[in-house]
Design a protein around this motif. Structure first.
Motif, PDB file in Angstrom:
ATOM      1  N   PRO A  36       0.842  -1.199   0.000  1.00  0.00           N
ATOM      2  CA  PRO A  36       0.000   0.000   0.000  1.00  0.00           C
ATOM      3  C   PRO A  36       0.876   1.247   0.000  1.00  0.00           C
ATOM      4  N   ASP A  37       0.436   2.266  -0.720  1.00  0.00           N
ATOM      5  CA  ASP A  37       1.201   3.511  -0.725  1.00  0.00           C
ATOM      6  C   ASP A  37       1.158   4.142   0.660  1.00  0.00           C
ATOM      7  N   PRO A  38       2.316   4.439   1.230  1.00  0.00           N
ATOM      8  CA  PRO A  38       2.322   5.072   2.556  1.00  0.00           C
ATOM      9  C   PRO A  38       1.829   6.508   2.475  1.00  0.00           C
ATOM     10  N   VAL A  39       1.363   7.002   3.590  1.00  0.00           N
ATOM     11  CA  VAL A  39       0.942   8.399   3.682  1.00  0.00           C
ATOM     12  C   VAL A  39       2.064   9.166   4.373  1.00  0.00           C
ATOM     13  N   PHE A  40       2.804   9.923   3.583  1.00  0.00           N
ATOM     14  CA  PHE A  40       3.880  10.739   4.130  1.00  0.00           C
ATOM     15  C   PHE A  40       3.356  12.142   4.409  1.00  0.00           C
ATOM     16  N   ALA A  41       4.007  12.839   5.310  1.00  0.00           N
ATOM     17  CA  ALA A  41       3.626  14.218   5.601  1.00  0.00           C
ATOM     18  C   ALA A  41       3.797  15.063   4.344  1.00  0.00           C
ATOM     19  N   PRO A  42       2.941  16.064   4.138  1.00  0.00           N
ATOM     20  CA  PRO A  42       3.080  16.922   2.954  1.00  0.00           C
ATOM     21  C   PRO A  42       4.460  17.570   2.908  1.00  0.00           C
ATOM     22  N   ALA A  43       4.986  17.684   1.694  1.00  0.00           N
ATOM     23  CA  ALA A  43       6.301  18.302   1.476  1.00  0.00           C
ATOM     24  C   ALA A  43       7.299  17.813   2.509  1.00  0.00           C
ATOM     25  N   PRO A  44       7.586  16.503   2.495  1.00  0.00           N
ATOM     26  CA  PRO A  44       8.465  15.952   3.534  1.00  0.00           C
ATOM     27  C   PRO A  44       9.816  16.644   3.562  1.00  0.00           C
ATOM     28  N   GLN A  45      10.290  16.861   4.753  1.00  0.00           N
ATOM     29  CA  GLN A  45      11.595  17.478   4.946  1.00  0.00           C
ATOM     30  C   GLN A  45      12.525  16.484   5.635  1.00  0.00           C
ATOM     31  N   ALA A  46      13.804  16.645   5.372  1.00  0.00           N
ATOM     32  CA  ALA A  46      14.778  15.734   5.965  1.00  0.00           C
ATOM     33  C   ALA A  46      14.748  15.853   7.482  1.00  0.00           C
ATOM     34  N   ARG A  47      14.600  14.710   8.146  1.00  0.00           N
ATOM     35  CA  ARG A  47      14.565  14.716   9.600  1.00  0.00           C
ATOM     36  C   ARG A  47      15.895  14.267  10.200  1.00  0.00           C
ATOM     37  N   ARG A  48      16.654  13.494   9.442  1.00  0.00           N
ATOM     38  CA  ARG A  48      17.920  12.987   9.954  1.00  0.00           C
ATOM     39  C   ARG A  48      19.002  13.138   8.893  1.00  0.00           C
ATOM     40  N   ALA A  49      19.021  14.276   8.234  1.00  0.00           N
ATOM     41  CA  ALA A  49      19.914  14.454   7.097  1.00  0.00           C
ATOM     42  C   ALA A  49      21.374  14.264   7.467  1.00  0.00           C
ATOM     43  N   ALA A  50      21.737  14.626   8.678  1.00  0.00           N
ATOM     44  CA  ALA A  50      23.141  14.560   9.068  1.00  0.00           C
ATOM     45  C   ALA A  50      23.464  13.314   9.872  1.00  0.00           C
ATOM     46  N   ALA A  51      22.494  12.394   9.988  1.00  0.00           N
ATOM     47  CA  ALA A  51      22.706  11.219  10.829  1.00  0.00           C
ATOM     48  C   ALA A  51      23.473  10.150  10.059  1.00  0.00           C
ATOM     49  N   PRO A  52      24.711   9.859  10.438  1.00  0.00           N
ATOM     50  CA  PRO A  52      25.460   8.819   9.733  1.00  0.00           C
ATOM     51  C   PRO A  52      24.895   7.446  10.052  1.00  0.00           C
ATOM     52  N   GLU A  53      25.081   6.522   9.126  1.00  0.00           N
ATOM     53  CA  GLU A  53      24.684   5.145   9.401  1.00  0.00           C
ATOM     54  C   GLU A  53      25.664   4.535  10.398  1.00  0.00           C
ATOM     55  N   VAL A  54      25.125   4.013  11.469  1.00  0.00           N
ATOM     56  CA  VAL A  54      25.943   3.294  12.442  1.00  0.00           C
ATOM     57  C   VAL A  54      25.895   1.822  12.043  1.00  0.00           C
ATOM     58  N   VAL A  55      27.031   1.283  11.633  1.00  0.00           N
ATOM     59  CA  VAL A  55      27.070  -0.063  11.068  1.00  0.00           C
ATOM     60  C   VAL A  55      27.816  -0.995  12.018  1.00  0.00           C
ATOM     61  N   PRO A  56      27.101  -1.862  12.732  1.00  0.00           N
ATOM     62  CA  PRO A  56      27.809  -2.879  13.519  1.00  0.00           C
ATOM     63  C   PRO A  56      28.667  -3.729  12.592  1.00  0.00           C
ATOM     64  N   PRO A  57      29.835  -4.146  13.013  1.00  0.00           N
ATOM     65  CA  PRO A  57      30.721  -4.890  12.103  1.00  0.00           C
ATOM     66  C   PRO A  57      30.089  -6.156  11.542  1.00  0.00           C
ATOM     67  N   GLU A  58      29.164  -6.765  12.293  1.00  0.00           N
ATOM     68  CA  GLU A  58      28.523  -7.978  11.769  1.00  0.00           C
ATOM     69  C   GLU A  58      27.572  -7.670  10.614  1.00  0.00           C
ATOM     70  N   TYR A  59      27.187  -6.394  10.433  1.00  0.00           N
ATOM     71  CA  TYR A  59      26.356  -5.989   9.302  1.00  0.00           C
ATOM     72  C   TYR A  59      27.196  -5.497   8.125  1.00  0.00           C
ATOM     73  N   SER A  60      28.508  -5.502   8.263  1.00  0.00           N
ATOM     74  CA  SER A  60      29.360  -4.894   7.245  1.00  0.00           C
ATOM     75  C   SER A  60      29.394  -5.731   5.972  1.00  0.00           C
ATOM     76  N   ASN A  61      29.364  -5.028   4.833  1.00  0.00           N
ATOM     77  CA  ASN A  61      29.544  -5.683   3.539  1.00  0.00           C
ATOM     78  C   ASN A  61      31.012  -5.960   3.241  1.00  0.00           C
ATOM     79  N   ASP A  62      31.903  -5.275   3.932  1.00  0.00           N
ATOM     80  CA  ASP A  62      33.331  -5.470   3.714  1.00  0.00           C
ATOM     81  C   ASP A  62      33.721  -6.839   4.266  1.00  0.00           C
ATOM     82  N   PRO A  63      34.241  -7.740   3.434  1.00  0.00           N
ATOM     83  CA  PRO A  63      34.532  -9.094   3.919  1.00  0.00           C
ATOM     84  C   PRO A  63      35.547  -9.129   5.048  1.00  0.00           C
ATOM     85  N   LEU A  64      36.500  -8.198   5.064  1.00  0.00           N
ATOM     86  CA  LEU A  64      37.512  -8.212   6.117  1.00  0.00           C
ATOM     87  C   LEU A  64      36.948  -7.706   7.438  1.00  0.00           C
ATOM     88  N   VAL A  65      36.126  -6.670   7.387  1.00  0.00           N
ATOM     89  CA  VAL A  65      35.491  -6.165   8.606  1.00  0.00           C
ATOM     90  C   VAL A  65      34.550  -7.217   9.178  1.00  0.00           C
TER      91      VAL A  65
END
Length: 627
Positions: free
Chosen positions: A592-621
């Protein structure tokens, strides 16, 4: 004439009850294509094959009308475009309308208030391509000119793949200004087809996470989309594009496809060129399609697969001609008769300790769907049995992937078999030096972010430098690298021996064993997934994933995956195509199409992804976290 709701207002219920293609229509479409041409993956699709496909698509009747133009699969759109029932510009406008309504602001590496599947869109280029496609179709109706199957089809491209004249940021502002000088090979081959490139889909930062938080899940935007090809997993299912290109080092195609209920092919190493793709682990990285149906993914693989002698020498390792990978179902009551499917009991999940049978760890929705899936495959003629698989915790069975054996020392750091291969390959392509050279042209904050990601601190020092990173890869001797490669081949042979001993053709798994969790606010993002999700990549083996149901308790998709030896695409894809022909309701389900707030604005634009090492795509990590 097919119509579309301009802003995607139709609900999932209306989509499921609309006059979509009947089972007879779907079967007829596949059968007609099968009679006309056995579609194959080969060095490059020969002109005759393209012509045969074009004729087959022209001769097919129009698929049954759907409420929304965007609900048609790629093959169905190809038929409609050839008939003149719809134009490429109309298809483009339908998808752009949904992007405008549901995607949210572009260039936001965080929660943008919408799906955030596309990080940037090239409206001018896409419209020019759509208009050119329409001109080509008009001319072909009178001249008989051959039109490639993907002409006029709107695509999203992962933001680590080069598109000439456009930025590729690989999920981070640290790569702002990274403009491609030429198309990646995969993009060039789509352009040859006349595909419409909508723009770049968002990636995990540095293509580094299998969970992802930038995009919203197609079925519930509050949940993770899977990564690192986040936007490419979301966009086709959310009806923001017809098909997408993903890139995978360790789970980056399979995980987002499974999290969103898409169909996708992670091809064998060397089946398609990765030239022009921002690398994570050369010699492991692959590109592949993410679509709604496996049949559509095969059509895309036809276009992008094959030898790229100067760009990607690994493509020279593929058999010639490539084993046929049909896009048509075999039909009949037992199309899977003779196929021996093994369920590896050492392919353990993360929700329970090593040694726990994987199927016993599934959440209740996934357990229900799993039991039904096994019954269905058996009714279709397959033999489905549990077998040991390969225990990568046993050094005698796995001398490479998880082996802690130290083969040598480089710049004060121990070198394992895995790092001997990965770091040597990185050094060979100037992995660190190329990023260093780019960083030297950028502002100080960008340069610092790149150094933090790619630099290295030498043992016994505190300063992170480019020189230390390059010295590690460059200091691995040829003998150590050769031993690492020998061990990788030994692992491949050991796994093949395990299949042969159990008389197994292909393996069946669930990439994700319980519903994905929230993007933000705590809680496990991936409560249960394959512990060794990087193993197919270490082996260079292919995997196809496809939706097999929606949960009864939580209306989110459940995906299965088939995988097997290198260049066994023909076997695993055929089985998936046969399954989707018998049970099309799973890949045709629309969220189903979600209902987003009108004219959505970035809420976490500066939030970096916190990546636990077990979620890493890098094979060495990931390997270090596993130890």
């Amino acid at each position: 004439m097919t119509t579309t709701a301009p802003h995607g207002a139709a609900t999932a219920a209306s989509a499921e009850t609309s006059a979509g293609p009947s089972r007879r229509t779907v079967v007829g479409l596949g059968a007609a294509l099968g009679v006309a041409v056995a579609s194959t993956l080969r060095a490059r699709p020969a002109a005759a094959t393209t012509a045969e496909l074009d004729r087959a698509l022209r001769d097919l009747p129009a698929p049954a009308r759907r409420d929304r133009l965007v609900d048609h699969e790629v093959v169905e759109l190809a038929v409609l475009l050839r008939r003149g029932d719809v134009t490429a510009v109309q298809v483009l406008d339908a998808y752009l309308a949904r992007i405008d309504a549901l995607n949210g602001p572009f260039e936001v590496y965080g929660d943008n208030g919408g799906y955030n599947a596309f990080v940037r869109v090239d409206r001018t280029g896409a419209r020019a391509a759509a208009e050119a496609a329409d001109a080509r179709f008009r001319a072909a109706r009178t001249s008989g000119e051959v039109v490639p199957p993907l002409c006029g089809i709107p695509f999203g491209i992962k933001d680590s793949v080069g598109v000439e004249g456009r930025e590729a940021r690989n999920g981070t502002l640290a790569f702002a200004g990274n403009v491609a000088l030429r198309d990646a090979t995969v993009v060039a081959r789509l352009r040859e087809q006349g595909a419409v490139l909508l723009g770049h889909t968002i990636a995990s930062a540095f293509s580094g996470s299998i969970a992802g938080t930038f995009a919203g899940n197609a079925w519930d935007p509050a949940r993770v989309p899977g990564g690192s090809s986040q936007g490419s997993g979301v966009a086709p299912v959310a009806r923001l594009c017809a098909a997408a290109i993903g890139e995978e080092t360790g789970g980056s195609i399979i995980m987002p496809a499974a999290a969103n209920g898409a169909s996708a092919i992670k091809p064998s190493l060397g089946a398609a060129s990765v030239a022009g793709v921002m690398p994570l682990s050369p010699g492991v990285d692959v590109v592949g399609p993410i679509t709604r149906s496996v049949r559509d993914s095969v059509l895309v693989m036809n276009a992008i697969a094959g030898v790229d002698q100067s760009g990607d020498p690994l493509t020279l390792s593929a058999p010639m001609p490539f084993p046929e990978v049909p896009l048509s179902p075999r039909g009949g009551a037992r199309p899977l008769a003779g196929l021996r499917i093994g369920v590896p009991q050492t392919d353990w999940m993360t929700a329970a300790p090593i040694g726990t049978p994987p199927q016993s760890t599934y959440g209740r929705d996934h357990a229900d769907v799993w039991r039904r899936l096994v019954r269905q495959l058996r009714v279709m003629g397959a033999t489905v049995t549990e077998f040991p698989g390969l225990d990568v915790t046993d050094p005698a069975q796995d001398p490479y992937f998880r082996s802690p054996d130290v083969l040598g020392v480089s710049d004060g750091t121990a070198v394992t078999a895995l790092s001997a291969v990965v770091q040597s390959n990185r050094y060979e392509i100037r992995y660190w030096d190329a990023v260093r050279d780019f960083a030297a042209t950028r502002p100080a904050d960008q340069a610092a972010a790149l150094l933090a990601q790619y630099g290295r601190v030498r043992p016994g020092t505190t300063e992170r430098t480019w020189e230390a990173a390059s010295a590690l890869g460059g200091g691995i001797t040829n003998a150590v690298r050769a031993e690492g490669e020998r061990r990788r081949r030994r692992l491949q042979a050991n796994y093949q021996d395990a299949l042969d001993a159990a008389d197994v053709d292909v393996m069946l798994v669930l990439p994700i064993g319980d519903h994905v969790g929230p993007r933000f606010g705590g809680g496990s993002q991936l409560p249960n997934y394959r512990r060794w999700f990087q193993l197919p990549n270490a082996l260079g083996w292919p995997m196809v994933t496809f939706p097999v149901g929606l949960g009864r308790f939580t209306r989110l998709p459940v995906n299965a995956a088939l995988w097997g030896p290198r260049f066994s695409e023909a076997t695993i894809v055929q089985a998936a195509v046969d399954y989707q022909d018998r049970y099309p309701e799973h890949h045709r389900a629309a969220p189903p199409d979600p209902v987003f707030a009108p004219a959505p604005q970035a809420r976490r634009a500066a939030a970096p992804e916190v990546v636990p090492p077990e979620y890493s795509n890098d094979p060495l990590v990931n390997a270090e976290a596993d130890r």
